[in-house]
Design an enzyme around this catalytic site. Sequence first.
Site, short mmCIF file in Angstrom:
data_model
loop_
_atom_site.label_atom_id
_atom_site.label_comp_id
_atom_site.label_asym_id
_atom_site.label_seq_id
_atom_site.Cartn_x
_atom_site.Cartn_y
_atom_site.Cartn_z
N SER A 136 0.75 -1.20 0.14
CA SER A 136 0.01 0.05 -0.10
C SER A 136 1.00 1.20 -0.18
O SER A 136 2.04 1.02 0.33
CB SER A 136 -0.77 0.00 1.31
OG SER A 136 -1.33 1.23 1.40
N TYR A 149 -1.56 -0.54 10.29
CA TYR A 149 -1.68 -0.71 8.95
C TYR A 149 -0.46 -0.34 8.21
O TYR A 149 0.21 -0.91 7.60
CB TYR A 149 -2.90 -0.18 8.30
CG TYR A 149 -3.27 -0.54 7.21
CD1 TYR A 149 -3.78 -1.81 6.50
CD2 TYR A 149 -3.08 0.44 5.81
CE1 TYR A 149 -4.13 -2.05 5.14
CE2 TYR A 149 -3.29 0.18 4.51
CZ TYR A 149 -3.74 -0.94 4.24
OH TYR A 149 -3.93 -1.33 2.98
N1 LIG Z 1 -8.76 -0.58 -1.23
C1 LIG Z 1 -7.82 0.23 -0.97
O1 LIG Z 1 -8.00 1.44 -0.78
C2 LIG Z 1 -6.43 -0.42 -0.76
C3 LIG Z 1 -5.33 0.43 -1.00
C4 LIG Z 1 -4.12 0.01 -0.92
C5 LIG Z 1 -3.77 -1.24 -0.40
N2 LIG Z 1 -4.95 -2.24 -0.53
C6 LIG Z 1 -4.60 -3.61 -0.39
O2 LIG Z 1 -5.03 -4.42 -1.20
C7 LIG Z 1 -5.42 -5.71 -0.78
C8 LIG Z 1 -6.79 -6.38 -0.93
O3 LIG Z 1 -7.62 -5.43 -0.41
P1 LIG Z 1 -9.08 -4.91 -1.02
O4 LIG Z 1 -9.18 -3.37 -0.96
O5 LIG Z 1 -9.70 -5.58 -2.39
O6 LIG Z 1 -10.06 -5.73 0.41
P2 LIG Z 1 -11.48 -6.23 0.32
O7 LIG Z 1 -12.30 -5.70 -0.69
O8 LIG Z 1 -11.71 -5.89 1.81
O9 LIG Z 1 -10.95 -7.79 0.23
C9 LIG Z 1 -10.13 -8.33 1.43
C10 LIG Z 1 -10.17 -9.87 0.99
O10 LIG Z 1 -9.34 -10.27 2.02
C11 LIG Z 1 -9.86 -11.54 2.53
N3 LIG Z 1 -9.34 -11.78 3.78
C12 LIG Z 1 -9.56 -10.85 4.88
N4 LIG Z 1 -8.96 -11.39 6.24
C13 LIG Z 1 -8.78 -12.82 5.86
C14 LIG Z 1 -8.39 -13.85 6.50
N5 LIG Z 1 -8.06 -13.87 7.84
N6 LIG Z 1 -8.02 -14.92 5.91
C15 LIG Z 1 -8.41 -15.00 4.43
N7 LIG Z 1 -8.74 -13.99 3.78
C16 LIG Z 1 -8.93 -12.85 4.39
C17 LIG Z 1 -11.38 -11.06 2.41
O11 LIG Z 1 -11.87 -12.35 2.36
P3 LIG Z 1 -12.85 -13.18 3.29
O12 LIG Z 1 -13.59 -12.17 4.34
O13 LIG Z 1 -13.84 -14.10 2.80
O14 LIG Z 1 -11.80 -13.72 4.32
C18 LIG Z 1 -11.41 -10.38 1.04
O15 LIG Z 1 -11.47 -11.53 0.18
C19 LIG Z 1 -5.12 -5.64 0.77
O16 LIG Z 1 -3.99 -6.32 1.03
C20 LIG Z 1 -5.20 -4.05 1.22
O17 LIG Z 1 -4.49 -3.81 2.20
C21 LIG Z 1 -6.10 -1.72 -0.65
#
Ligand SMILES: NC(=O)c1ccc[n+]([C@@H]2O[C@H](COP(=O)([O-])OP(=O)(O)OC[C@H]3O[C@@H](n4cnc5c(N)ncnc54)[C@H](OP(=O)(O)O)[C@@H]3O)[C@@H](O)[C@H]2O)c1
Length: 251
Positions: A136, A149
């Site tokens: 991130s 985070y």
């Molecule tokens: N969205 C942003 O603005 C942003 C910005 C920078 C970086 N990121 C990074 O991008 C990545 C993806 O995030 P996203 O934005 O796509 O978030 P999201 O839509 O909330 O999806 C998160 C995913 O992680 C899974 N997850 C969470 N806890 C888990 C666990 N204990 N075991 C297995 N799976 C787990 C969730 O599935 P289940 O609930 O089904 O387990 C879900 O599939 C993350 O690393 C996040 O930090 C996001």
Amino acid sequence: MGIRMPLSDYKTALVTGASAGIGSVVVERLAKQGLEVHAVARDAERLAELARRTGCVPHAVDITDTAALTDLVSGLEVDVLVNNAGVSRTGNILSADEFAVDEQVAVNLRAVLHLVRLAMPGMVRRDRGHIVNIGSIAGVYNFGGNTIYHATKAAVHTLSRQLRVDGYGRRVRVTEICPGRVETEIFGRLLGDMAQAQREYYDGYESLKPEDVADAIEFALETPRHVNIGHIEILPTFQVPGGLNFERRTD
Ligand SMILES: NC(=O)c1ccc[n+]([C@@H]2O[C@H](COP(=O)([O-])OP(=O)(O)OC[C@H]3O[C@@H](n4cnc5c(N)ncnc54)[C@H](OP(=O)(O)O)[C@@H]3O)[C@@H](O)[C@H]2O)c1
């Protein structure tokens, strides 16, 4: 031109956080490219739906369960590992509770270390592999609160570079992707209210879409095999990290 590293040279991928957001789009893209994609998340129903749509192999596993991760990886020859699952909690260290520390460290960092530990030796042996870590901008810039985070993502930043040292001399590539704000469920999970997150974080903003991040990942995977795309920072055009605080104290 160097020798291309088409995705067809890779057979098997493992993507964490596959049930939603960035992860589900990455699964879809890799499956479309013909890889056998192992999709990992906790929500079995959403994974089953993704499997029906993409042909991926669903694994309803909590990635904080190291024994389950060990079982999962032991039968696989993972060519492409996408460490994507991540969680964010509000609050800086002054207000954080025990769960915020433990969950973010366990999901964002500990599981990543275990998965790399389990999958990378095989890549080194086979002289073929690509690790993609979703970090991130929080890992490289300081802003807002969310201190835990930031700390976990900074660790992923350093780890991504260190892995290239560990795999030196073998054809194992490592890419860290650092997105700015992406329109996913992450803020809804953080607030416990998807509609509120939509209003606060996304309505009226031009955020990245999961597809934009998936494009960057595909680019890194498809570069010629002598090329390692180490770090991709990808932000919305209207989001800029910056600013400097300097408190004037007169007492
Ligand atoms: N969205 C942003 O603005 C942003 C910005 C920078 C970086 N990121 C990074 O991008 C990545 C993806 O995030 P996203 O934005 O796509 O978030 P999201 O839509 O909330 O999806 C998160 C995913 O992680 C899974 N997850 C969470 N806890 C888990 C666990 N204990 N075991 C297995 N799976 C787990 C969730 O599935 P289940 O609930 O089904 O387990 C879900 O599939 C993350 O690393 C996040 O930090 C996001």
